[in-house]
Write an enzyme that holds these catalytic residues in place. Structure first.
Site, PDB file in Angstrom:
ATOM      1  N   GLU A  68       0.826  -1.204   0.000  1.00 48.19           N
ATOM      2  CA  GLU A  68       0.000   0.000   0.000  1.00 48.19           C
ATOM      3  C   GLU A  68       0.864   1.259   0.000  1.00 48.19           C
ATOM      4  O   GLU A  68       1.951   1.283   0.590  1.00 48.19           O
ATOM      5  CB  GLU A  68      -0.954   0.000   1.197  1.00 48.19           C
TER       6      GLU A  68
ATOM      7  N   CYS B  97       3.590   8.710   0.710  1.00 53.38           N
ATOM      8  CA  CYS B  97       4.089   7.808   1.749  1.00 53.38           C
ATOM      9  C   CYS B  97       4.378   6.462   1.092  1.00 53.38           C
ATOM     10  O   CYS B  97       3.460   5.762   0.658  1.00 53.38           O
ATOM     11  CB  CYS B  97       3.034   7.670   2.843  1.00 53.38           C
TER      12      CYS B  97
ATOM     13  N   CYS C 160       6.348  -6.276   7.427  1.00 51.36           N
ATOM     14  CA  CYS C 160       7.402  -5.680   8.258  1.00 51.36           C
ATOM     15  C   CYS C 160       7.801  -6.672   9.335  1.00 51.36           C
ATOM     16  O   CYS C 160       6.958  -7.398   9.880  1.00 51.36           O
ATOM     17  CB  CYS C 160       6.894  -4.386   8.897  1.00 51.36           C
TER      18      CYS C 160
ATOM     19  N   CYS D 166       5.691  -3.927  15.511  1.00 49.37           N
ATOM     20  CA  CYS D 166       5.263  -2.881  16.439  1.00 49.37           C
ATOM     21  C   CYS D 166       3.781  -3.048  16.767  1.00 49.37           C
ATOM     22  O   CYS D 166       2.954  -3.232  15.869  1.00 49.37           O
ATOM     23  CB  CYS D 166       5.509  -1.502  15.837  1.00 49.37           C
TER      24      CYS D 166
ATOM     25  N   CYS E  72       0.924  -0.788  15.178  1.00 54.25           N
ATOM     26  CA  CYS E  72       0.941  -0.675  13.716  1.00 54.25           C
ATOM     27  C   CYS E  72       0.286  -1.891  13.077  1.00 54.25           C
ATOM     28  O   CYS E  72       0.676  -3.033  13.366  1.00 54.25           O
ATOM     29  CB  CYS E  72       2.381  -0.513  13.228  1.00 54.25           C
TER      30      CYS E  72
ATOM     31  N   CYS F 296      -1.527   7.016   9.610  1.00 53.27           N
ATOM     32  CA  CYS F 296      -0.336   6.437  10.234  1.00 53.27           C
ATOM     33  C   CYS F 296      -0.676   5.187  11.026  1.00 53.27           C
ATOM     34  O   CYS F 296      -1.550   5.203  11.897  1.00 53.27           O
ATOM     35  CB  CYS F 296       0.311   7.487  11.147  1.00 53.27           C
TER      36      CYS F 296
END
Length: 360
Positions: A106, A119, A126, A130, A133, A353
Site C-alpha cells: 500500500e 508515503c 514488516c 510494532c 501498527c 499512520c
C-alpha cells in the site's frame, strides 16, 4: 552465442532474465551504456524521459536506434500494477499495488495546499512487529526492489495526471509506509539516489524523510551513504518497558543507544531530527511521559510530531481525548522543543499512520 555486458559480466541473451530499468540509478545506467559501447547521451535522455517527463512509452525520436533496441531487448520498463484505489473524504488516496509475484503493498498520497506528499512502502509487510501498527500484524514477506519503490511514485503521479489533472505535484517523499526502511537499506538508498538525481525526479534533499523504528545497523550507515536526507525516529515512549511493548526491536537496540547513534549524524543548517510519538490513551499520554520525553530530547536539534493513535481492526489501543493531547503538548512546550499535533488524514479508508496492511 550473443552476449552483452551488465556491470562487467558477460550474460547470454538465452539465459537472461530482464532487469528492471527502474533498478538503475544514474551511475548504474552510465556503466551499462559504457560497457556496451552505446551512445553516452542515452543516459540523460532515458532518465529525463522516464523520470522528469514520467512517460511510459519509449522515446523513439530521442535516442539512437541501436541504443533503443538494446534497452528494449534487455530491460523491463513495467511498473507495479495498481490493484485498487481508495479515495478518502479528505482527498487522501490509498493505492494497493500488485507486484509481479502477486504480493501486494500500500502507498498513500496525502494532499496539502494543492500539492501532495507520498508515503512509500519499503517492504512487503514488516519484521518489526510494532504493536501500534497494523502492518506489523502482517509479518515480513520480503524486501521491495528499488524499482518497486520508485514505481510507487511514478504510478501515483500518473494516476494524478489522469484523475486529478493539474495536481501532479508530489513535492515530498516520506518512507513511512509498510516496512522498516533501514532494514532494506540498499534498495531505499538507491531509490533516494534516483529521486535526488538532477537527471531524475529532482526532488530536493530536504523533501525526503526516512522513518525508522531505531534499526541501528542502518543508522550507522546513514552519515556516509545518504547524508542530507531527513530522518524520523519512531520513539513513542521514553520509558524502556513501554517502548519494549510498542517496538519489540527496542529490546535489541535500546533507546539510549539509538539516540546516541542519531546524535552522531551530522545535520545541515536548520535541519532537525523528527521524533514521532504515537499518543495512546492511558498508556503513554501522561504528564510524566511528556516530562521524560522533553528531558531526553532537550538541547537536541529535535522536532516532535504527536500522532494521536489511529485505530485498526483487532487493536486494543485507544486514542486519547483532545484535551489530554493538548496538555501533553503544553508540557513539551516548556522544554522549548518545536512540537506539532498531527491531524489524521485518510483514516476513513485505513490510510492514516499505522493503518496500512496489504495482507490478502
Amino acid at each position: 552465442m550473443q552476449y552483452f555486458k551488465l556491470f562487467g559480466i558477460n550474460i547470454t541473451r538465452r539465459h537472461f532474465l530482464k532487469q528492471s530499468f527502474y533498478d538503475l540509478n544514474y551511475s548504474d545506467l552510465e556503466t551499462v551504456i559504457n560497457q556496451n559501447n552505446l551512445n553516452n547521451s542515452a543516459a540523460a535522455v532515458l532518465f529525463n524521459w522516464h523520470y522528469k517527463k514520467k512517460e511510459n512509452t519509449q522515446c523513439h525520436d530521442k535516442i539512437a536506434k541501436s541504443s533503443l533496441a538494446f534497452f528494449q531487448n534487455n530491460f523491463d520498463f513495467s511498473l507495479p500494477e495498481i490493484d485498487t484505489v481508495h479515495e478518502s473524504k479528505d482527498r487522501t488516496v490509498k493505492f494497493l499495488f500488485k507486484l509481479k509475484d502477486n504480493h501486494k503493498i500500500e502507498t498513500v498520497l496525502i494532499p496539502f495546499h494543492n500539492k501532495y506528499s507520498i508515503c512509500l512502502s519499503s517492504q512487503v509487510g514488516c519484521a518489526m512487529n510494532c504493536s501500534f501498527c497494523f502492518t506489523g500484524k502482517q509479518g515480513l514477506k520480503r524486501n521491495l526492489t528499488t524499482s518497486e519503490i520508485v514505481g510507487q511514485f511514478l504510478q501515483a503521479w500518473r494516476w494524478l495526471a489522469e484523475n486529478r489533472p493539474g495536481e501532479e505535484r508530489i513535492l515530498n517523499i516520506v518512507f513511512m509506509g509498510q516496512g522498516e526502511p533501514l532494514h532494506n537499506f540498499d534498495a531505499v538508498k538507491k531509490a533516494c539516489e534516483i529521486f535526488l538525481s538532477q537527471h531524475g525526479t529532482s526532488i530536493g534533499v530536504q523533501k525526503i524523510t526516512i522513518s525508522t523504528a531505531g534499526y541501528i545497523p542502518g543508522l550507522k550507515r546513514w552519515s556516509l551513504e545518504i547524508p542530507g536526507v531527513n530522518l524520523a525516529l519512531s520513539l513513542h515512549s521514553p520509558f524502556e518497558e513501554k517502548r519494549n511493548e510498542l517496538i519489540p526491536i527496542n529490546k535489541k537496540y535500546p533507546l539510549d543507544e539509538v539516540l546516541a547513534t542519531i546524535d552522531k549524524i551530522p545535520l545541515n543548517k536548520k535541519q532537525f531530527i523528527t521524533y514521532e510519538y504515537i499518543l495512546i490513551k492511558d498508556f503513554n499520554d501522561s504528564p510524566d511521559d511528556a516530562k521524560k520525553l522533553g528531558t531526553i530530547l532537550a538541547g537536541k536539534s529535535a522536532y516532535i510530531n504527536l500522532i494521536p493513535f489511529n485505530s485498526f481492526p483487532g487493536s486494543h489501543y485507544k486514542r486519547p481525548d483532545l484535551d489530554k493531547i493538548e496538555k501533553f503538548k503544553e508540557v513539551l512546550d516548556t522544554f522549548k522543543i518545536p512540537t506539532l499535533i498531527r491531524s489524521a488524514k485518510g483514516d476513513d479508508v485505513l490510510a492514516a499512520c499505522g493503518q496500512l496492511n496489504s495482507k490478502n
